[in-house]
Design a protein around this motif. Sequence first.
Motif, PDB file in Angstrom:
ATOM      1  N   ALA A  59       0.832  -1.211   0.000  1.00  9.80           N
ATOM      2  CA  ALA A  59       0.000   0.000   0.000  1.00  9.80           C
ATOM      3  C   ALA A  59       0.862   1.255   0.000  1.00  9.80           C
ATOM      4  O   ALA A  59       0.650   2.180  -0.799  1.00  9.80           O
ATOM      5  CB  ALA A  59      -0.929  -0.011   1.213  1.00  9.80           C
ATOM      6  N   PHE A  60       1.856   1.289   0.896  1.00 11.81           N
ATOM      7  CA  PHE A  60       2.718   2.470   0.969  1.00 11.81           C
ATOM      8  C   PHE A  60       3.570   2.609  -0.293  1.00 11.81           C
ATOM      9  O   PHE A  60       3.816   3.721  -0.767  1.00 11.81           O
ATOM     10  CB  PHE A  60       3.602   2.406   2.210  1.00 11.81           C
ATOM     11  N   ALA A  61       4.000   1.483  -0.845  1.00  9.29           N
ATOM     12  CA  ALA A  61       4.789   1.529  -2.080  1.00  9.29           C
ATOM     13  C   ALA A  61       3.948   2.045  -3.239  1.00  9.29           C
ATOM     14  O   ALA A  61       4.441   2.777  -4.114  1.00  9.29           O
ATOM     15  CB  ALA A  61       5.342   0.145  -2.400  1.00  9.29           C
ATOM     16  N   SER A  62       2.672   1.689  -3.277  1.00 14.41           N
ATOM     17  CA  SER A  62       1.783   2.154  -4.344  1.00 14.41           C
ATOM     18  C   SER A  62       1.704   3.675  -4.366  1.00 14.41           C
ATOM     19  O   SER A  62       1.785   4.304  -5.431  1.00 14.41           O
ATOM     20  CB  SER A  62       0.380   1.562  -4.158  1.00 14.41           C
ATOM     21  N   ALA A  63       1.539   4.270  -3.193  1.00 16.72           N
ATOM     22  CA  ALA A  63       1.526   5.730  -3.115  1.00 16.72           C
ATOM     23  C   ALA A  63       2.907   6.293  -3.430  1.00 16.72           C
ATOM     24  O   ALA A  63       3.027   7.345  -4.064  1.00 16.72           O
ATOM     25  CB  ALA A  63       1.071   6.176  -1.728  1.00 16.72           C
ATOM     26  N   ILE A  65       5.093   5.336  -5.553  1.00  9.26           N
ATOM     27  CA  ILE A  65       5.387   5.395  -6.992  1.00  9.26           C
ATOM     28  C   ILE A  65       5.034   6.769  -7.552  1.00  9.26           C
ATOM     29  O   ILE A  65       5.848   7.418  -8.209  1.00  9.26           O
ATOM     30  CB  ILE A  65       4.614   4.289  -7.745  1.00  9.26           C
ATOM     31  N   ALA A  66       3.809   7.212  -7.302  1.00 10.24           N
ATOM     32  CA  ALA A  66       3.368   8.504  -7.829  1.00 10.24           C
ATOM     33  C   ALA A  66       4.128   9.658  -7.181  1.00 10.24           C
ATOM     34  O   ALA A  66       4.443  10.659  -7.847  1.00 10.24           O
ATOM     35  CB  ALA A  66       1.864   8.672  -7.610  1.00 10.24           C
ATOM     36  N   ILE A  67       4.439   9.521  -5.890  1.00  2.99           N
ATOM     37  CA  ILE A  67       5.193  10.573  -5.201  1.00  2.99           C
ATOM     38  C   ILE A  67       6.601  10.691  -5.784  1.00  2.99           C
ATOM     39  O   ILE A  67       7.113  11.797  -6.002  1.00  2.99           O
ATOM     40  CB  ILE A  67       5.259  10.276  -3.691  1.00  2.99           C
ATOM     41  N   ALA A  68       7.217   9.548  -6.059  1.00  2.00           N
ATOM     42  CA  ALA A  68       8.560   9.558  -6.637  1.00  2.00           C
ATOM     43  C   ALA A  68       8.570  10.173  -8.031  1.00  2.00           C
ATOM     44  O   ALA A  68       9.515  10.881  -8.415  1.00  2.00           O
ATOM     45  CB  ALA A  68       9.124   8.138  -6.680  1.00  2.00           C
ATOM     46  N   LEU A  69       7.522   9.923  -8.810  1.00  2.00           N
ATOM     47  CA  LEU A  69       7.447  10.438 -10.179  1.00  2.00           C
ATOM     48  C   LEU A  69       7.075  11.918 -10.242  1.00  2.00           C
ATOM     49  O   LEU A  69       7.335  12.583 -11.251  1.00  2.00           O
ATOM     50  CB  LEU A  69       6.410   9.638 -10.983  1.00  2.00           C
ATOM     51  N   TYR A  70       6.477  12.429  -9.191  1.00  2.00           N
ATOM     52  CA  TYR A  70       5.930  13.787  -9.223  1.00  2.00           C
ATOM     53  C   TYR A  70       6.935  14.856  -9.645  1.00  2.00           C
ATOM     54  O   TYR A  70       6.606  15.720 -10.490  1.00  2.00           O
ATOM     55  CB  TYR A  70       5.317  14.139  -7.865  1.00  2.00           C
ATOM     56  N   PRO A  71       8.160  14.884  -9.106  1.00  2.00           N
ATOM     57  CA  PRO A  71       9.094  15.955  -9.504  1.00  2.00           C
ATOM     58  C   PRO A  71       9.378  16.001 -11.003  1.00  2.00           C
ATOM     59  O   PRO A  71       9.618  17.075 -11.553  1.00  2.00           O
ATOM     60  CB  PRO A  71      10.373  15.608  -8.717  1.00  2.00           C
ATOM     61  N   VAL A  72       9.347  14.842 -11.662  1.00  2.00           N
ATOM     62  CA  VAL A  72       9.589  14.802 -13.104  1.00  2.00           C
ATOM     63  C   VAL A  72       8.317  15.139 -13.881  1.00  2.00           C
ATOM     64  O   VAL A  72       8.345  15.938 -14.833  1.00  2.00           O
ATOM     65  CB  VAL A  72      10.116  13.412 -13.534  1.00  2.00           C
ATOM     66  N   LEU A  73       7.199  14.568 -13.475  1.00  2.00           N
ATOM     67  CA  LEU A  73       5.958  14.745 -14.231  1.00  2.00           C
ATOM     68  C   LEU A  73       5.343  16.126 -14.068  1.00  2.00           C
ATOM     69  O   LEU A  73       4.631  16.596 -14.968  1.00  2.00           O
ATOM     70  CB  LEU A  73       4.945  13.674 -13.813  1.00  2.00           C
ATOM     71  N   LYS A  74       5.594  16.796 -12.951  1.00  2.00           N
ATOM     72  CA  LYS A  74       4.988  18.120 -12.757  1.00  2.00           C
ATOM     73  C   LYS A  74       5.506  19.124 -13.774  1.00  2.00           C
ATOM     74  O   LYS A  74       4.837  20.134 -14.059  1.00  2.00           O
ATOM     75  CB  LYS A  74       5.250  18.622 -11.335  1.00  2.00           C
ATOM     76  N   ARG A  88      -3.355   7.585  -6.229  1.00  2.56           N
ATOM     77  CA  ARG A  88      -2.578   6.461  -5.714  1.00  2.56           C
ATOM     78  C   ARG A  88      -2.492   6.500  -4.187  1.00  2.56           C
ATOM     79  O   ARG A  88      -2.362   5.455  -3.542  1.00  2.56           O
ATOM     80  CB  ARG A  88      -1.205   6.407  -6.365  1.00  2.56           C
ATOM     81  N   ALA A  89      -2.603   7.687  -3.610  1.00  2.58           N
ATOM     82  CA  ALA A  89      -2.692   7.780  -2.156  1.00  2.58           C
ATOM     83  C   ALA A  89      -4.030   7.229  -1.669  1.00  2.58           C
ATOM     84  O   ALA A  89      -4.102   6.528  -0.651  1.00  2.58           O
ATOM     85  CB  ALA A  89      -2.510   9.227  -1.704  1.00  2.58           C
ATOM     86  N   LEU A  90      -5.111   7.533  -2.418  1.00  2.00           N
ATOM     87  CA  LEU A  90      -6.423   6.956  -2.089  1.00  2.00           C
ATOM     88  C   LEU A  90      -6.385   5.438  -2.206  1.00  2.00           C
ATOM     89  O   LEU A  90      -6.985   4.727  -1.382  1.00  2.00           O
ATOM     90  CB  LEU A  90      -7.498   7.519  -3.022  1.00  2.00           C
TER      91      LEU A  90
END
Length: 238
Positions: A59-63, A65-74, A88-90
């Motif tokens: 569950a924590f890893a699922s969230a 993934i998106a947190i790790a990608l955020y700096p690049v995707l933003k 993904r946090a939901l």
Amino acid sequence: MNSTRKIAVITGVIFIIATVAVFVADALTPALTGTDYLTQFSAQPNQVAAGALFYLIAAFASAGIAIALYPVLKERNAGLALGSVVFRALEAVFYIVGVVSLLSLLTLGPQFTRAGAADRTSLLAIGNLLVSVHDHAALVAVFAFCLGAFMYYYLFFQSRLIPRWLSGFGIVAIILMMAACVLALFSGNRITSYIPLAAPIAVQEMVLAVWLIVKGFNPSVIASKSGKTETNELLSAA
């Protein structure tokens, strides 16, 4: 560039952790079917607890993934990047609800085995309710996963941060997974009943994980974005 490379490697590792944790948790957790599942939970408390721990890791890893990608995707689309983090946090939240249900069954199991015939009926009804909460929480979690994952796969496809054949397959796999969710919602079956529709995204995420670890993001796309950012900063300063 070094920072972006680290993000790619970290994201790939988290993808692998999330997938492996789910498979391990599924293997450790007794089946939630039949009339004796409470007895199995009572007989294997440590195994169930270990399964719950691996579900939490997933569950924590699922969230993550998106947190790790955020700096690049933003840098490509801040709204969709943030949306992927939210959904993904939901997903993680509803997986945790499912874990709470499993741990509640772990508590209920010994009571069921010690109870007389009259009390077992009511305890089994409570157990069935907890199983229902677990299954429905898992379904909502997968819906949230599909929405969050679709957002970053769309950004991957649009930006060419990874090859389009890889991001394109991800979009198709997510659509198949969403179809499985809709079928599960209207049929009343568990999401695990639609393995053929769910399998492509499992394969996709492992391929993506390896790609990110070995190849990383497209360096020309990263360099192009960095160049535009520096030019805009110079123009603003002028």
